[in-house]
Design a protein around this motif. Structure first.
Motif, PDB file in Angstrom:
ATOM      1  N   ASN A   3     -74.213  17.303  93.558  1.00  0.00           N
ATOM      2  CA  ASN A   3     -74.116  17.443  92.101  1.00  0.00           C
ATOM      3  C   ASN A   3     -72.654  17.524  91.654  1.00  0.00           C
ATOM      4  O   ASN A   3     -72.260  16.939  90.641  1.00  0.00           O
ATOM      5  CB  ASN A   3     -74.884  18.684  91.646  1.00  0.00           C
ATOM      6  CG  ASN A   3     -74.829  18.848  90.133  1.00  0.00           C
ATOM      7  OD1 ASN A   3     -75.131  17.917  89.401  1.00  0.00           O
ATOM      8  ND2 ASN A   3     -74.447  20.041  89.679  1.00  0.00           N
ATOM      9  N   VAL A   4     -71.840  18.240  92.414  1.00  0.00           N
ATOM     10  CA  VAL A   4     -70.413  18.378  92.061  1.00  0.00           C
ATOM     11  C   VAL A   4     -69.718  17.026  92.135  1.00  0.00           C
ATOM     12  O   VAL A   4     -68.947  16.655  91.242  1.00  0.00           O
ATOM     13  CB  VAL A   4     -69.734  19.409  92.988  1.00  0.00           C
ATOM     14  CG1 VAL A   4     -68.220  19.384  92.785  1.00  0.00           C
ATOM     15  CG2 VAL A   4     -70.278  20.799  92.726  1.00  0.00           C
ATOM     16  N   GLU A   5     -70.003  16.283  93.205  1.00  0.00           N
ATOM     17  CA  GLU A   5     -69.372  14.973  93.334  1.00  0.00           C
ATOM     18  C   GLU A   5     -69.782  14.047  92.188  1.00  0.00           C
ATOM     19  O   GLU A   5     -68.975  13.278  91.664  1.00  0.00           O
ATOM     20  CB  GLU A   5     -69.756  14.358  94.679  1.00  0.00           C
ATOM     21  CG  GLU A   5     -69.123  15.044  95.866  1.00  0.00           C
ATOM     22  CD  GLU A   5     -69.645  14.496  97.182  1.00  0.00           C
ATOM     23  OE1 GLU A   5     -70.778  13.943  97.188  1.00  0.00           O
ATOM     24  OE2 GLU A   5     -68.933  14.621  98.197  1.00  0.00           O
ATOM     25  N   SER A   6     -71.050  14.086  91.809  1.00  0.00           N
ATOM     26  CA  SER A   6     -71.534  13.256  90.696  1.00  0.00           C
ATOM     27  C   SER A   6     -70.819  13.621  89.390  1.00  0.00           C
ATOM     28  O   SER A   6     -70.426  12.738  88.615  1.00  0.00           O
ATOM     29  CB  SER A   6     -73.052  13.440  90.540  1.00  0.00           C
ATOM     30  OG  SER A   6     -73.521  12.734  89.409  1.00  0.00           O
ATOM     31  N   ARG A   7     -70.665  14.905  89.169  1.00  0.00           N
ATOM     32  CA  ARG A   7     -69.974  15.347  87.939  1.00  0.00           C
ATOM     33  C   ARG A   7     -68.514  14.918  87.944  1.00  0.00           C
ATOM     34  O   ARG A   7     -67.958  14.501  86.925  1.00  0.00           O
ATOM     35  CB  ARG A   7     -70.091  16.865  87.802  1.00  0.00           C
ATOM     36  CG  ARG A   7     -71.512  17.319  87.486  1.00  0.00           C
ATOM     37  CD  ARG A   7     -71.678  18.813  87.703  1.00  0.00           C
ATOM     38  NE  ARG A   7     -70.859  19.583  86.768  1.00  0.00           N
ATOM     39  CZ  ARG A   7     -70.711  20.911  86.853  1.00  0.00           C
ATOM     40  NH1 ARG A   7     -71.304  21.591  87.835  1.00  0.00           N
ATOM     41  NH2 ARG A   7     -69.966  21.542  85.963  1.00  0.00           N
ATOM     42  N   ILE A   8     -67.869  15.000  89.110  1.00  0.00           N
ATOM     43  CA  ILE A   8     -66.463  14.575  89.211  1.00  0.00           C
ATOM     44  C   ILE A   8     -66.341  13.074  88.933  1.00  0.00           C
ATOM     45  O   ILE A   8     -65.422  12.629  88.227  1.00  0.00           O
ATOM     46  CB  ILE A   8     -65.893  14.931  90.597  1.00  0.00           C
ATOM     47  CG1 ILE A   8     -65.752  16.455  90.722  1.00  0.00           C
ATOM     48  CG2 ILE A   8     -64.549  14.249  90.810  1.00  0.00           C
ATOM     49  CD1 ILE A   8     -65.322  16.916  92.111  1.00  0.00           C
ATOM     50  N   GLN A   9     -67.276  12.281  89.429  1.00  0.00           N
ATOM     51  CA  GLN A   9     -67.236  10.843  89.186  1.00  0.00           C
ATOM     52  C   GLN A   9     -67.415  10.540  87.684  1.00  0.00           C
ATOM     53  O   GLN A   9     -66.782   9.639  87.142  1.00  0.00           O
ATOM     54  CB  GLN A   9     -68.311  10.136  90.006  1.00  0.00           C
ATOM     55  CG  GLN A   9     -67.974  10.050  91.494  1.00  0.00           C
ATOM     56  CD  GLN A   9     -68.944   9.149  92.228  1.00  0.00           C
ATOM     57  OE1 GLN A   9     -69.839   8.549  91.626  1.00  0.00           O
ATOM     58  NE2 GLN A   9     -68.773   9.052  93.536  1.00  0.00           N
ATOM     59  N   GLU A  25     -69.103   8.045  76.004  1.00  0.00           N
ATOM     60  CA  GLU A  25     -69.963   9.089  75.457  1.00  0.00           C
ATOM     61  C   GLU A  25     -69.529  10.448  76.016  1.00  0.00           C
ATOM     62  O   GLU A  25     -69.120  10.550  77.179  1.00  0.00           O
ATOM     63  CB  GLU A  25     -71.420   8.830  75.833  1.00  0.00           C
ATOM     64  CG  GLU A  25     -72.043   7.643  75.129  1.00  0.00           C
ATOM     65  CD  GLU A  25     -72.211   7.900  73.642  1.00  0.00           C
ATOM     66  OE1 GLU A  25     -72.463   9.074  73.266  1.00  0.00           O
ATOM     67  OE2 GLU A  25     -72.081   6.937  72.863  1.00  0.00           O
ATOM     68  N   PRO A  26     -69.593  11.514  75.216  1.00  0.00           N
ATOM     69  CA  PRO A  26     -69.277  12.846  75.754  1.00  0.00           C
ATOM     70  C   PRO A  26     -70.266  13.234  76.853  1.00  0.00           C
ATOM     71  O   PRO A  26     -71.397  12.727  76.919  1.00  0.00           O
ATOM     72  CB  PRO A  26     -69.420  13.768  74.533  1.00  0.00           C
ATOM     73  CG  PRO A  26     -69.303  12.862  73.355  1.00  0.00           C
ATOM     74  CD  PRO A  26     -69.883  11.549  73.772  1.00  0.00           C
ATOM     75  N   ILE A  27     -69.846  14.134  77.706  1.00  0.00           N
ATOM     76  CA  ILE A  27     -70.716  14.655  78.754  1.00  0.00           C
ATOM     77  C   ILE A  27     -71.785  15.525  78.108  1.00  0.00           C
ATOM     78  O   ILE A  27     -71.491  16.417  77.309  1.00  0.00           O
ATOM     79  CB  ILE A  27     -69.897  15.459  79.778  1.00  0.00           C
ATOM     80  CG1 ILE A  27     -68.910  14.524  80.486  1.00  0.00           C
ATOM     81  CG2 ILE A  27     -70.799  16.158  80.787  1.00  0.00           C
ATOM     82  CD1 ILE A  27     -67.904  15.232  81.349  1.00  0.00           C
ATOM     83  N   GLY A  28     -73.033  15.253  78.459  1.00  0.00           N
ATOM     84  CA  GLY A  28     -74.142  15.864  77.737  1.00  0.00           C
ATOM     85  C   GLY A  28     -74.277  17.360  77.892  1.00  0.00           C
ATOM     86  O   GLY A  28     -74.516  18.062  76.915  1.00  0.00           O
ATOM     87  N   LEU A  35     -65.740  23.724  86.906  1.00  0.00           N
ATOM     88  CA  LEU A  35     -65.808  22.290  86.611  1.00  0.00           C
ATOM     89  C   LEU A  35     -66.316  22.058  85.192  1.00  0.00           C
ATOM     90  O   LEU A  35     -65.914  21.110  84.511  1.00  0.00           O
ATOM     91  CB  LEU A  35     -66.716  21.607  87.635  1.00  0.00           C
ATOM     92  CG  LEU A  35     -66.726  20.070  87.625  1.00  0.00           C
ATOM     93  CD1 LEU A  35     -65.324  19.511  87.789  1.00  0.00           C
ATOM     94  CD2 LEU A  35     -67.653  19.537  88.717  1.00  0.00           C
ATOM     95  N   GLY A  36     -67.198  22.954  84.734  1.00  0.00           N
ATOM     96  CA  GLY A  36     -67.696  22.847  83.362  1.00  0.00           C
ATOM     97  C   GLY A  36     -66.580  23.000  82.337  1.00  0.00           C
ATOM     98  O   GLY A  36     -66.607  22.375  81.261  1.00  0.00           O
ATOM     99  N   ARG A  40     -65.743  20.306  79.403  1.00  0.00           N
ATOM    100  CA  ARG A  40     -65.595  20.591  77.976  1.00  0.00           C
ATOM    101  C   ARG A  40     -64.258  20.069  77.437  1.00  0.00           C
ATOM    102  O   ARG A  40     -64.185  19.567  76.318  1.00  0.00           O
ATOM    103  CB  ARG A  40     -65.737  22.100  77.725  1.00  0.00           C
ATOM    104  CG  ARG A  40     -67.187  22.587  77.753  1.00  0.00           C
ATOM    105  CD  ARG A  40     -67.307  24.046  77.330  1.00  0.00           C
ATOM    106  NE  ARG A  40     -66.821  24.938  78.385  1.00  0.00           N
ATOM    107  CZ  ARG A  40     -67.553  25.346  79.411  1.00  0.00           C
ATOM    108  NH1 ARG A  40     -68.819  24.969  79.521  1.00  0.00           N
ATOM    109  NH2 ARG A  40     -67.043  26.163  80.327  1.00  0.00           N
ATOM    110  N   GLU A  41     -63.201  20.195  78.244  1.00  0.00           N
ATOM    111  CA  GLU A  41     -61.895  19.683  77.818  1.00  0.00           C
ATOM    112  C   GLU A  41     -61.919  18.164  77.695  1.00  0.00           C
ATOM    113  O   GLU A  41     -61.323  17.587  76.782  1.00  0.00           O
ATOM    114  CB  GLU A  41     -60.808  20.123  78.803  1.00  0.00           C
ATOM    115  CG  GLU A  41     -60.452  21.592  78.734  1.00  0.00           C
ATOM    116  CD  GLU A  41     -59.964  21.993  77.350  1.00  0.00           C
ATOM    117  OE1 GLU A  41     -59.172  21.227  76.742  1.00  0.00           O
ATOM    118  OE2 GLU A  41     -60.367  23.064  76.866  1.00  0.00           O
ATOM    119  N   VAL A  42     -62.622  17.490  78.602  1.00  0.00           N
ATOM    120  CA  VAL A  42     -62.745  16.025  78.517  1.00  0.00           C
ATOM    121  C   VAL A  42     -63.530  15.640  77.266  1.00  0.00           C
ATOM    122  O   VAL A  42     -63.194  14.681  76.559  1.00  0.00           O
ATOM    123  CB  VAL A  42     -63.400  15.457  79.790  1.00  0.00           C
ATOM    124  CG1 VAL A  42     -63.785  13.986  79.585  1.00  0.00           C
ATOM    125  CG2 VAL A  42     -62.454  15.594  80.977  1.00  0.00           C
TER     126      VAL A  42
END
Length: 305
Positions: A3-9, A25-28, A35-36, A40-42
């Motif tokens: 899950n962490v790797e997917s979020r980083i990608q 699109e913003p992260i849902g 990492l969250g 939020r910053e992105v």
């Protein structure tokens, strides 16, 4: 893939898209972990990029062109909106490459004015200012009148580094105002024409109001006509004069005296009770003026002489 790797990608893809001037699109659902916080910053960066993109789109078309000039000789252009070619006729690449500084666009007659306005406002500590309209030259040689709103950008030491400006073509408005002024001048002259009404007799019907420059022009026109034609009598008909005050009467009397100095008799017709009252209030001798009730009386008097 964890899950962490997917979020980083996902983060990498979105940052790369922003870097390529895209708008992802913003992260849902940002997480609650470390990492969250980055997610939020992105998202914040995506929303800010969206706002800036909308601003760029606003100035990509339409009449307003945005410039960012360096505070150097000739005002080199650091940024200009894509619609610059529509205004100037020069391609965007001419400006982006640095081959064409902003000063090279300005009409050589107006360049000193623009330079003085930039200099004086920069020294005054202003944060922004509005130029007096000036001309730039289109690629085809046509002069275009420009409205220019300039913001002064300073660094932390208050040293000016750049100027940020919004310019717009106002040629149609300037030319329309010029035509209106020309029409007003024609109307003013028509409102006090010098008419040849008989052999050696001129008449000036004074219509509307008579103040300042208009009074001076009327006197000049009348004296010139007397000199050209050798008129013996000049009639100032006041029947159509709308506003009467002391300044107007004094102006008419100065005209009367100037006419007399050319050896021409000046007759005032259409004297109203208000005008008569003002003349008496000024303490003028009645015998110093030739006055009659109507223009017809004035013509009869002139033709009998």
């Amino acid at each position: 893939m964890s899950n962490v790797e997917s979020r980083i990608q996902q983060l990498v893809r979105r940052v790369r898209s922003i870097a390529d001037a895209g708008l992802p699109e913003p992260i849902g659902a940002p997480g609650d972990d470390a990492l969250g916080e980055l997610e939020r910053e992105v998202n914040h960066l995506i929303r800010a990029s969206d706002a800036r993109l909308q601003e760029r789109l606003l100035f990509a078309v339409g009449p307003v062109v945005v410039f960012r000039w360096q505070n150097r000789e000739g005002w080199p252009i650091e940024y200009v909106s894509p619609n610059v070619e529509q205004l100037t006729g020069y391609p965007l690449e001419d400006f982006a490459s640095g081959r064409r500084p902003y000063a090279s666009l300005i009409h050589e007659t107006d360049l000193p004015q623009v330079f003085e306005e930039v200099t004086s406002n920069s020294k005054s500590g202003a944060t922004w200012f509005v130029h007096q309209p000036y001309r730039i030259l289109h690629a085809d040689g046509r002069p275009l009148w420009i409205a220019d709103y300039t913001v002064i950008l300073r660094d932390e030491r208050e040293v000016i580094t750049h100027y940020f400006g919004y310019i717009m073509d106002i040629t149609d408005q300037v030319e329309q105002m010029s035509r209106l002024r020309a029409q007003e001048q024609v109307i003013e002259r028509m409102s006090s024409p010098v008419l040849q009404v008989g052999r050696g007799v001129l008449a000036v019907p004074v219509l509307g109001t008579l103040h300042g420059d208009r009074a001076a022009r009327m006197t000049d026109d009348l004296l010139s006509a007397i000199s050209r034609g050798g008129a013996r009598t000049a009639i100032l008909d006041l029947t159509g004069l709308l506003e009467i005050d002391t300044a107007t009467i004094e102006s008419l009397l100065r005209t009367s005296r100037a006419v007399g100095l050319l050896g021409c008799r000046c007759v005032l017709s259409g004297i109203s009770p208000m005008v008569a009252t003002l003349i008496v209030r000024l303490g003028l001798e009645a015998q110093s003026l030739t006055t009659v009730a109507t223009l017809q009386d004035a013509l009869e008097l002139a033709l009998r002489s």
